[in-house]
Design a protein around this motif. Structure first.
Motif, mmCIF file in Angstrom:
data_model
loop_
_atom_site.group_PDB
_atom_site.id
_atom_site.type_symbol
_atom_site.label_atom_id
_atom_site.label_comp_id
_atom_site.label_asym_id
_atom_site.label_seq_id
_atom_site.Cartn_x
_atom_site.Cartn_y
_atom_site.Cartn_z
ATOM 1 N N LEU A 1 2.383 3.992 4.868
ATOM 2 C CA LEU A 1 1.511 2.924 4.939
ATOM 3 C C LEU A 1 1.071 2.243 6.317
ATOM 4 N N ARG A 2 1.757 2.559 7.133
ATOM 5 C CA ARG A 2 1.720 1.874 8.527
ATOM 6 C C ARG A 2 0.714 2.969 9.271
ATOM 7 N N THR B 1 3.771 6.891 -7.755
ATOM 8 C CA THR B 1 2.753 6.169 -7.254
ATOM 9 C C THR B 1 3.904 5.115 -6.488
ATOM 10 N N TRP B 2 3.666 4.843 -5.244
ATOM 11 C CA TRP B 2 4.581 4.133 -4.474
ATOM 12 C C TRP B 2 4.135 2.659 -4.302
ATOM 13 N N ALA B 3 2.990 2.489 -4.016
ATOM 14 C CA ALA B 3 2.518 0.945 -3.821
ATOM 15 C C ALA B 3 2.310 0.229 -5.232
ATOM 16 N N THR B 4 3.016 -0.546 -5.704
ATOM 17 C CA THR B 4 2.834 -1.398 -6.785
ATOM 18 C C THR B 4 1.859 -2.530 -6.514
ATOM 19 N N PRO B 5 1.430 -3.389 -7.222
ATOM 20 C CA PRO B 5 0.742 -4.539 -7.006
ATOM 21 C C PRO B 5 1.451 -5.425 -6.101
ATOM 22 N N THR B 6 2.850 -5.672 -6.145
ATOM 23 C CA THR B 6 3.525 -6.565 -5.255
ATOM 24 C C THR B 6 3.723 -6.001 -3.749
ATOM 25 N N THR B 7 3.871 -4.569 -3.720
ATOM 26 C CA THR B 7 3.703 -3.957 -2.560
ATOM 27 C C THR B 7 2.422 -4.087 -1.844
ATOM 28 N N ARG B 8 1.335 -3.686 -2.479
ATOM 29 C CA ARG B 8 0.196 -3.877 -2.058
ATOM 30 C C ARG B 8 -0.172 -5.335 -1.393
ATOM 31 N N ARG B 9 0.224 -6.350 -1.932
ATOM 32 C CA ARG B 9 -0.011 -7.639 -1.408
ATOM 33 C C ARG B 9 0.845 -7.855 -0.440
ATOM 34 N N GLY B 10 2.041 -7.344 -0.287
ATOM 35 C CA GLY B 10 2.844 -7.606 1.230
ATOM 36 C C GLY B 10 2.214 -6.843 2.057
ATOM 37 N N ALA B 11 1.578 -5.610 1.788
ATOM 38 C CA ALA B 11 1.015 -4.800 3.038
ATOM 39 C C ALA B 11 -0.276 -5.490 3.340
ATOM 40 N N ALA B 12 -1.041 -6.142 2.429
ATOM 41 C CA ALA B 12 -2.245 -6.970 3.025
ATOM 42 C C ALA B 12 -1.671 -8.266 3.839
ATOM 43 N N ARG B 13 -0.441 -8.759 3.578
ATOM 44 C CA ARG B 13 -0.112 -9.877 4.405
ATOM 45 C C ARG B 13 0.203 -9.463 5.688
ATOM 46 N N ARG B 14 0.809 -8.194 5.859
ATOM 47 C CA ARG B 14 1.081 -7.626 6.983
ATOM 48 C C ARG B 14 0.057 -7.091 8.023
#
Length: 340
Positions: free
Chosen positions: A259-260, A324-337
């Motif tokens: 993701l990074r 599928t690695w990025a669930t809706p929760t992890t996607r929101r976390g990635a957006a905040r980062r």
């Protein structure tokens, strides 16, 4: 100033060689290469120039801010050519408008001026991906540079591609099984048609390396190549094998790393690579010891998922085959980062 517009993959252009060919002149002096301007393009160029001329960074930064490349004071020869490749990063990686402005002013001069003072500083060669030509055209200073000194580096021809496959092998004392080069070229053309050189050529390099690992003596074989999964699948196949060898913690680390390595750069959700320092790799560092991280990330069946008009960063999805690695929760976390 010369701009090389790359039709092939980043890193496959040779701006310095193109400059010498275009000018047909004697070597003007040392060549200083800035391989990529990154997120702080002005700082990057100032730091590299300060190192090259042996002057304090602060002095060089101040002079470059006024559009001047100061020379050395210790008798060394200043670079005669400054090559800045991957110019597109001033749009894809730099979010600081002042930093971008200072960089453009340093390499192209003030708006409305004829450019940097004649006869001062190095000859500047800018390497730019063809699909970012329009971005530069919207800035009057960069547009002037494009009009005045453009040199287009075309995609590799059939003969050049064959040489890129066969000559390194011959240099290393290896040979390819009869017909293997033809098969590689056919599959490469199929991959280029769908993905373009920026993806297809790194995939070819990976497939060749895996074929070499499975060679028979000094012979690169059809069997060795087919075992890799071919140009289209070799990265994904190795990635899947490594994923299976990791424990749960290692898989989480690898997911976050992928993701990074992806950055969204516009409202349409266009994804570009983001460089990651080796000290950021953590426990999965050994995985990328022999392969560019960006190639691995491209090799995963990764997609940018759109759920709204602007395809925001929280809709990003990164996965391996069948996962599928990025669930809706992890996607929101990635957006905040952030998008990096």
């Amino acid at each position: 100033m010369t701009t090389t517009r790359r039709g092939a993959a980043p890193g496959h252009a040779s701006p310095a060689r193109s400059e010498r060919q275009a000018r047909g002149a004697a070597e003007p002096g040392p060549v200083l290469l800035v391989a990529a301007p990154g997120s702080r393009p002005f700082h990057t160029v100032a730091a590299r120039w300060a190192e090259a001329v042996g002057r304090p960074f602060g002095e060089v930064e101040h002079a470059l801010g006024a559009g001047r490349f100061i020379g050395p004071e210790d008798g060394r020869r200043a670079p005669g050519i400054l090559v800045i490749d991957q110019l597109e990063e001033i749009f894809t990686h730099c979010e600081d408008t002042e930093e971008r402005e200072l960089f453009i002013r340093a390499v192209a001069g003030e708006e409305g001026s004829p450019g940097r003072a004649s006869g001062t500083g190095p000859r500047i060669v800018l390497g730019l991906r063809a699909d970012y030509f329009g971005h530069c055209s919207r800035d009057p200073r960069l547009s002037r540079v494009l009009r005045a000194g453009q040199f287009t580096v075309p995609t590799m021809s059939e003969d050049e591609l064959r040489s890129a496959i066969e000559r390194p092998a011959a240099y290393a004392g290896l040979r390819l099984e009869d017909g293997l080069s033809d098969l590689l070229l056919r599959e490469l053309h199929e991959a280029r048609g769908g993905a373009g050189d920026a993806i297809a050529l790194p995939f070819l390099a990976h497939a060749l390396q895996e074929t070499w690992a499975g060679r028979r003596g000094t012979l690169l074989t059809f069997g060795g190549y087919q075992a890799t999964g071919g140009i289209g699948s070799s990265v994904a196949r190795v990635a899947e094998r490594i994923h299976g060898s990791l424990d749960a913690g290692g898989r989480r680390e690898l997911r976050e790393l992928c993701l990074r390595m992806v950055r969204l750069v516009d409202g349409q959700g266009k994804a570009v690579r983001r460089r990651v320092r080796t000290d950021e790799l953590g426990p999965v560092r050994s995985i990328f010891a022999d392969q560019p991280a960006a190639v691995w990330c491209r090799g995963y069946p990764r997609a940018v998922q759109a759920t709204g008009e602007h395809r925001k960063a929280e809709d990003r999805r990164c996965g391996w085959p069948g996962r599928t690695w990025a669930t809706p929760t992890t996607r929101r976390g990635a957006a905040r980062r952030g998008s990096g």
